[in-house]
Design a protein around this motif. Structure first.
Motif, PDB file in Angstrom:
ATOM      1  N   ALA A  85     -15.988   2.303 -21.626  1.00 50.83           N
ATOM      2  CA  ALA A  85     -15.074   1.548 -20.774  1.00 50.83           C
ATOM      3  C   ALA A  85     -15.772   1.229 -19.450  1.00 50.83           C
ATOM      4  CB  ALA A  85     -13.799   2.344 -20.528  1.00 50.83           C
ATOM      5  N   LEU A  86     -15.449   0.097 -18.870  1.00 49.99           N
ATOM      6  CA  LEU A  86     -16.143  -0.363 -17.671  1.00 49.99           C
ATOM      7  C   LEU A  86     -15.802   0.496 -16.464  1.00 49.99           C
ATOM      8  CD1 LEU A  86     -15.598  -4.224 -18.044  1.00 49.99           C
ATOM      9  CD2 LEU A  86     -17.452  -2.807 -18.971  1.00 49.99           C
ATOM     10  N   PRO A  87     -16.800   1.204 -15.891  1.00 46.97           N
ATOM     11  CA  PRO A  87     -16.539   2.001 -14.693  1.00 46.97           C
ATOM     12  C   PRO A  87     -16.604   1.135 -13.435  1.00 46.97           C
ATOM     13  CG  PRO A  87     -18.415   2.837 -15.986  1.00 46.97           C
ATOM     14  CD  PRO A  87     -18.138   1.436 -16.413  1.00 46.97           C
ATOM     15  N   LYS A  88     -16.253   1.726 -12.316  1.00 44.17           N
ATOM     16  CA  LYS A  88     -16.329   1.036 -11.033  1.00 44.17           C
ATOM     17  C   LYS A  88     -17.756   1.059 -10.487  1.00 44.17           C
ATOM     18  CE  LYS A  88     -13.259   3.764  -9.265  1.00 44.17           C
ATOM     19  NZ  LYS A  88     -12.374   4.423  -8.295  1.00 44.17           N
ATOM     20  N   GLY A  89     -18.081   0.059  -9.685  1.00 44.70           N
ATOM     21  CA  GLY A  89     -19.350   0.028  -8.977  1.00 44.70           C
ATOM     22  C   GLY A  89     -20.553   0.077  -9.895  1.00 44.70           C
ATOM     23  N   ASP A  90     -21.541   0.877  -9.453  1.00 44.21           N
ATOM     24  CA  ASP A  90     -22.781   0.973 -10.227  1.00 44.21           C
ATOM     25  C   ASP A  90     -22.762   2.119 -11.234  1.00 44.21           C
ATOM     26  OD1 ASP A  90     -22.905   3.120  -8.536  1.00 44.21           O
ATOM     27  OD2 ASP A  90     -24.844   2.607  -7.637  1.00 44.21           O
ATOM     28  N   ARG A  91     -21.589   2.701 -11.459  1.00 41.47           N
ATOM     29  CA  ARG A  91     -21.513   3.804 -12.420  1.00 41.47           C
ATOM     30  C   ARG A  91     -21.733   3.338 -13.861  1.00 41.47           C
ATOM     31  NH1 ARG A  91     -20.104   8.757 -10.933  1.00 41.47           N
ATOM     32  NH2 ARG A  91     -19.530   9.088  -8.755  1.00 41.47           N
ATOM     33  N   VAL A 104     -29.013   7.370 -27.351  1.00 36.24           N
ATOM     34  CA  VAL A 104     -27.965   6.563 -27.976  1.00 36.24           C
ATOM     35  C   VAL A 104     -28.569   5.284 -28.555  1.00 36.24           C
ATOM     36  CG1 VAL A 104     -25.982   5.101 -27.397  1.00 36.24           C
ATOM     37  CG2 VAL A 104     -26.037   7.472 -26.649  1.00 36.24           C
ATOM     38  N   ASP A 105     -28.047   4.829 -29.691  1.00 32.51           N
ATOM     39  CA  ASP A 105     -28.601   3.663 -30.378  1.00 32.51           C
ATOM     40  C   ASP A 105     -27.969   2.347 -29.961  1.00 32.51           C
ATOM     41  OD1 ASP A 105     -30.371   5.122 -32.324  1.00 32.51           O
ATOM     42  OD2 ASP A 105     -28.442   6.015 -32.829  1.00 32.51           O
ATOM     43  N   ALA A 106     -26.710   2.374 -29.568  1.00 35.55           N
ATOM     44  CA  ALA A 106     -26.027   1.146 -29.177  1.00 35.55           C
ATOM     45  C   ALA A 106     -24.925   1.473 -28.176  1.00 35.55           C
ATOM     46  CB  ALA A 106     -25.438   0.429 -30.392  1.00 35.55           C
ATOM     47  N   ILE A 107     -24.693   0.540 -27.264  1.00 40.06           N
ATOM     48  CA  ILE A 107     -23.667   0.695 -26.235  1.00 40.06           C
ATOM     49  C   ILE A 107     -22.802  -0.555 -26.243  1.00 40.06           C
ATOM     50  CG2 ILE A 107     -23.218   1.005 -23.762  1.00 40.06           C
ATOM     51  CD1 ILE A 107     -26.081   2.279 -23.620  1.00 40.06           C
ATOM     52  N   VAL A 108     -21.492  -0.359 -26.298  1.00 39.71           N
ATOM     53  CA  VAL A 108     -20.565  -1.488 -26.319  1.00 39.71           C
ATOM     54  C   VAL A 108     -19.676  -1.417 -25.078  1.00 39.71           C
ATOM     55  CG1 VAL A 108     -18.751  -2.692 -27.594  1.00 39.71           C
ATOM     56  CG2 VAL A 108     -20.532  -1.449 -28.843  1.00 39.71           C
ATOM     57  N   PRO A 109     -19.812  -2.351 -24.141  1.00 41.57           N
ATOM     58  CA  PRO A 109     -18.912  -2.368 -22.984  1.00 41.57           C
ATOM     59  C   PRO A 109     -17.495  -2.708 -23.433  1.00 41.57           C
ATOM     60  CG  PRO A 109     -20.864  -3.768 -22.635  1.00 41.57           C
ATOM     61  CD  PRO A 109     -20.812  -3.431 -24.090  1.00 41.57           C
ATOM     62  N   TRP A 110     -16.525  -1.969 -22.891  1.00 35.71           N
ATOM     63  CA  TRP A 110     -15.135  -2.145 -23.327  1.00 35.71           C
ATOM     64  C   TRP A 110     -14.245  -2.444 -22.134  1.00 35.71           C
ATOM     65  CZ3 TRP A 110     -11.500   2.525 -24.205  1.00 35.71           C
ATOM     66  CH2 TRP A 110     -10.225   2.081 -24.586  1.00 35.71           C
ATOM     67  N   GLN A 111     -13.523  -3.554 -22.226  1.00 36.58           N
ATOM     68  CA  GLN A 111     -12.559  -3.940 -21.198  1.00 36.58           C
ATOM     69  C   GLN A 111     -11.220  -3.294 -21.528  1.00 36.58           C
ATOM     70  OE1 GLN A 111     -13.350  -6.476 -18.436  1.00 36.58           O
ATOM     71  NE2 GLN A 111     -11.799  -5.025 -17.766  1.00 36.58           N
ATOM     72  N   ALA A 112     -11.095  -2.003 -21.225  1.00 36.43           N
ATOM     73  CA  ALA A 112      -9.857  -1.272 -21.508  1.00 36.43           C
ATOM     74  C   ALA A 112      -8.756  -1.724 -20.553  1.00 36.43           C
ATOM     75  CB  ALA A 112     -10.101   0.228 -21.371  1.00 36.43           C
ATOM     76  N   THR A 117     -12.389  -2.425 -13.015  1.00 35.61           N
ATOM     77  CA  THR A 117     -13.433  -3.451 -13.063  1.00 35.61           C
ATOM     78  C   THR A 117     -13.101  -4.494 -14.118  1.00 35.61           C
ATOM     79  OG1 THR A 117     -15.125  -1.884 -12.342  1.00 35.61           O
ATOM     80  CG2 THR A 117     -15.883  -3.860 -13.488  1.00 35.61           C
ATOM     81  N   GLN A 118     -13.273  -5.753 -13.779  1.00 35.80           N
ATOM     82  CA  GLN A 118     -13.034  -6.851 -14.716  1.00 35.80           C
ATOM     83  C   GLN A 118     -14.308  -7.681 -14.844  1.00 35.80           C
ATOM     84  OE1 GLN A 118      -9.925  -7.530 -16.303  1.00 35.80           O
ATOM     85  NE2 GLN A 118      -9.365  -5.513 -15.523  1.00 35.80           N
ATOM     86  N   TRP A 119     -14.746  -7.896 -16.081  1.00 34.91           N
ATOM     87  CA  TRP A 119     -15.903  -8.749 -16.327  1.00 34.91           C
ATOM     88  C   TRP A 119     -15.403 -10.139 -16.709  1.00 34.91           C
ATOM     89  CZ3 TRP A 119     -20.256  -5.887 -19.509  1.00 34.91           C
ATOM     90  CH2 TRP A 119     -20.820  -4.890 -18.701  1.00 34.91           C
TER      91      TRP A 119
END
Length: 245
Positions: A85-91, A104-112, A117-119
Motif C-alpha cells: 500500500a502506498l505510504p506517505k512521503g519517501d517511505r 523480494v521478486d516483485a512489488i505491486v503498488p496498491w492504492q488502498a 498518498t494518491q498516485w
C-alpha cells in the motif's frame, strides 16, 4: 568483499572486451575508482551476469573490462510478490529499497482506500519511476542480478485477481488468528503478501481478499509501519521456504 555490480542494457552485445560508459561508467571510474585487475559484474537486471576483470579506464566515465564468463541465474522459487500500500512521503522508496535487499521478486503498488498518498497523473508516474529507480539501485547495491519487478499501481479489484492466481496468499492484519511464522508454505509457485496502509486494510477490502483466497495472518506482537512490515514478513518467508538456506 563481492564484486560491484553495474547494469548494461543488453548482455548479449557484450564481447570479450567491453567498455562501460555513461552514468554507470562514470560511477565505476570516478566514484568507485576501480583499477586494473579488480573484479566487476555486469548484469541486465533480468538474471544474466558477466564476470569481468578491469583492464583500464578512458577519461572519467569509461571503464574497459575483459569478460571472463557469462551465465544466467534462474528465477528462484517460490516466487514472492509483495503488494505494498502506498505510504506517505519517501517511505515508499524505503520499503522498495529494503524489500529489494532481502530478495523480494516483485512489488505491486496498491492504492488502498485508506491510503493518504494518491498516485494520479504525472505525479503518479513520477512516483512509480522513483520506485523503479530505487529497485534498480538497491539491486545493484545488494549484488543482485535479477532485480524485482515493480508493477504499475493496482486497484483493489486487480489485487484480488492477483491473489486468486497465487499458490499462497496472506494479508498482514491484526484479525489473523495464526502467526505467519507457523503457517504451512508451498515450496514452489507464487506467494503473494499484502501489506496495508498506515490506517490498516479496510473491512470491505479484507472481505474481498478473503473471497479471492487470501487469509489474514499476524506477523508478531509489535506493530510495524507499512514501510517496514513487508520487509520483515518477506525475510520470514524467505527463511522458511529455504531460499535463505
Amino acid at each position: 568483499m563481492t564484486a560491484p555490480v553495474f547494469v548494461v542494457d543488453r548482455l548479449d552485445a557484450v564481447g570479450p572486451e567491453f567498455v562501460l560508459d555513461g552514468p554507470e561508467g562514470r560511477h565505476a571510474v570516478s566514484v568507485k575508482r576501480l583499477r586494473p585487475g579488480e573484479a566487476v559484474v555486469l548484469t541486465d537486471g533480468a538474471g544474466r551476469r558477466a564476470e569481468c576483470e578491469v583492464v583500464g579506464t578512458e577519461g572519467k566515465d569509461r571503464l574497459v573490462v575483459r569478460v571472463t564468463s557469462v551465465s544466467e541465474e534462474p528465477p528462484q522459487t517460490p516466487r514472492i510478490t509483495v503488494v505494498q500500500a502506498l505510504p506517505k512521503g519517501d517511505r515508499g522508496e524505503l520499503a522498495v529499497e529494503t524489500m529489494t535487499e532481502v530478495g523480494v521478486d516483485a512489488i505491486v503498488p496498491w492504492q488502498a482506500s485508506r491510503c493518504i498518498t494518491q498516485w494520479k497523473g504525472d505525479r503518479g508516474l513520477k512516483a512509480l519511476g522513483k520506485w523503479r529507480a530505487t529497485a534498480r539501485e538497491a539491486g545493484k547495491q545488494s549484488r543482485r542480478v535479477r532485480f524485482p519487478e515493480v508493477a504499475d499501481a493496482a486497484t483493489t479489484k486487480q489485487i484480488a485477481a492477483l491473489l486468486a492466481e497465487a499458490d499462497f496468499a496472506a494479508v498482514l492484519h491484526e484479525s489473523g488468528e495464526d502467526p505467519l511464522a507457523t503457517v504451512e508454505l508451498p515450496t514452489e509457485g507464487e506467494i503473494v503478501l499484502i501489506v496495508g496502509p498506515e490506517g490498516g486494510v479496510a473491512p470491505e477490502e479484507l472481505t474481498l481478499f478473503e473471497e479471492a483466497g487470501a487469509r489474514a495472518f499476524r506477523l508478531g506482537p509489535t506493530v510495524l509501519r507499512t514501510s517496514t512490515a513487508g520487509t520483515a514478513a518477506a525475510a520470514l518467508l524467505l527463511g522458511r521456504t529455504g531460499r535463505w538456506s
